[in-house]
Design a protein around this motif. Sequence first.
Motif, short mmCIF file in Angstrom:
data_model
loop_
_atom_site.label_atom_id
_atom_site.label_comp_id
_atom_site.label_asym_id
_atom_site.label_seq_id
_atom_site.Cartn_x
_atom_site.Cartn_y
_atom_site.Cartn_z
N SER A 34 0.86 -1.19 0.00
CA SER A 34 0.00 0.00 0.00
C SER A 34 0.89 1.24 0.00
O SER A 34 2.07 1.16 0.38
CB SER A 34 -0.94 0.00 1.21
OG SER A 34 -0.22 0.17 2.41
N TYR A 35 0.30 2.35 -0.40
CA TYR A 35 1.07 3.58 -0.60
C TYR A 35 0.42 4.75 0.12
O TYR A 35 -0.81 4.79 0.29
CB TYR A 35 1.17 3.89 -2.10
CG TYR A 35 1.86 2.79 -2.87
CD1 TYR A 35 3.23 2.81 -3.05
CD2 TYR A 35 1.13 1.72 -3.39
CE1 TYR A 35 3.87 1.78 -3.74
CE2 TYR A 35 1.77 0.69 -4.07
CZ TYR A 35 3.14 0.74 -4.24
OH TYR A 35 3.77 -0.29 -4.90
N TYR A 36 1.25 5.70 0.54
CA TYR A 36 0.73 6.94 1.08
C TYR A 36 -0.03 7.66 -0.02
O TYR A 36 0.37 7.64 -1.18
CB TYR A 36 1.86 7.85 1.58
CG TYR A 36 2.43 7.44 2.92
CD1 TYR A 36 1.80 7.83 4.10
CD2 TYR A 36 3.60 6.69 3.01
CE1 TYR A 36 2.32 7.47 5.34
CE2 TYR A 36 4.12 6.33 4.24
CZ TYR A 36 3.48 6.72 5.41
OH TYR A 36 3.99 6.37 6.63
N GLY A 45 2.38 8.28 -3.07
CA GLY A 45 3.08 7.29 -3.88
C GLY A 45 4.22 6.60 -3.16
O GLY A 45 4.74 5.60 -3.65
N THR A 46 4.60 7.10 -1.99
CA THR A 46 5.64 6.46 -1.18
C THR A 46 5.05 5.20 -0.54
O THR A 46 3.90 5.21 -0.09
CB THR A 46 6.13 7.42 -0.07
OG1 THR A 46 6.63 8.60 -0.69
CG2 THR A 46 7.21 6.78 0.79
N VAL A 47 5.82 4.13 -0.48
CA VAL A 47 5.34 2.89 0.13
C VAL A 47 4.98 3.14 1.59
O VAL A 47 5.77 3.70 2.36
CB VAL A 47 6.40 1.77 0.03
CG1 VAL A 47 5.99 0.55 0.85
CG2 VAL A 47 6.63 1.38 -1.42
N LEU A 48 3.76 2.74 1.96
CA LEU A 48 3.29 2.83 3.35
C LEU A 48 3.50 1.49 4.05
O LEU A 48 4.23 1.42 5.03
CB LEU A 48 1.81 3.23 3.38
CG LEU A 48 1.12 3.17 4.75
CD1 LEU A 48 1.79 4.10 5.75
CD2 LEU A 48 -0.36 3.49 4.60
N THR A 49 2.88 0.43 3.53
CA THR A 49 3.02 -0.89 4.15
C THR A 49 3.30 -1.95 3.09
O THR A 49 2.92 -1.81 1.93
CB THR A 49 1.76 -1.31 4.93
OG1 THR A 49 0.67 -1.42 4.03
CG2 THR A 49 1.46 -0.35 6.06
N ASN A 63 6.55 1.73 6.61
CA ASN A 63 7.47 2.87 6.56
C ASN A 63 6.88 3.97 7.42
O ASN A 63 6.14 4.83 6.95
CB ASN A 63 7.65 3.35 5.11
CG ASN A 63 8.60 2.48 4.34
OD1 ASN A 63 9.51 1.89 4.89
ND2 ASN A 63 8.37 2.40 3.04
N GLY A 64 7.18 3.91 8.71
CA GLY A 64 6.59 4.84 9.66
C GLY A 64 7.43 6.05 9.97
O GLY A 64 6.94 7.01 10.57
N GLY A 65 8.70 6.03 9.60
CA GLY A 65 9.57 7.16 9.88
C GLY A 65 10.69 6.78 10.82
O GLY A 65 10.77 5.65 11.31
N PRO A 66 11.56 7.72 11.12
CA PRO A 66 12.76 7.44 11.90
C PRO A 66 12.55 7.42 13.42
O PRO A 66 13.49 7.19 14.16
CB PRO A 66 13.70 8.58 11.50
CG PRO A 66 12.77 9.72 11.24
CD PRO A 66 11.56 9.09 10.59
N GLU A 67 11.33 7.63 13.88
CA GLU A 67 11.09 7.77 15.32
C GLU A 67 11.42 6.52 16.13
O GLU A 67 11.81 6.61 17.28
CB GLU A 67 9.63 8.18 15.60
CG GLU A 67 9.26 9.54 15.10
CD GLU A 67 8.87 9.56 13.63
OE1 GLU A 67 8.67 10.66 13.11
OE2 GLU A 67 8.78 8.48 12.99
#
Length: 157
Positions: A34-36, A45-49, A63-67
């Motif tokens: 899935s994509y943002y 268009g960035t990969v989400l899951t 892809n949740g981020g660097p946190e």
Amino acid sequence: MPRITPNLWFDTQAKDAAEFYVSVFPRSRITQVSYYGEAGPRPAGTVLTVDFELDGQPYTAINGGPEFTFDEAISLLINCADQTEVDYYWDALGKGGRTGPCGWLKDRYGLSWQVVPDALGELMADPDPARAQRALQAMLEMQKLDVDALRAAADGG
């Protein structure tokens, strides 16, 4: 009962990691990506899951981020039938990562794995406690676990 699916948090490498893991494990596949969208927070268009299976076990990579990053508080255990399997998974998952003690390693994405031969469980459950302790002591001194060395240690060699 609902099925439990491990959800692995990545910064931006979810698809790369999922593709790597399905290339290492037989009978594995990516099942959905899935994509943002415009709602963000990442560019549309960035990969989400990425949903994938490793030998039938479902996983999700996000892809949740660097946190958040992986640490050794959680690892994935691979029960290996023999030394050939130990060697294969140790080499494949360890490439670009870091090896650790007692059959543990971190892959190139920082995820911790335990690569363990079935023989270790058998030795640790030996009815002779001295044999089990010798196997344990040998295991504590290893990085990649060596079935023959574990058995030799258990036998007092």
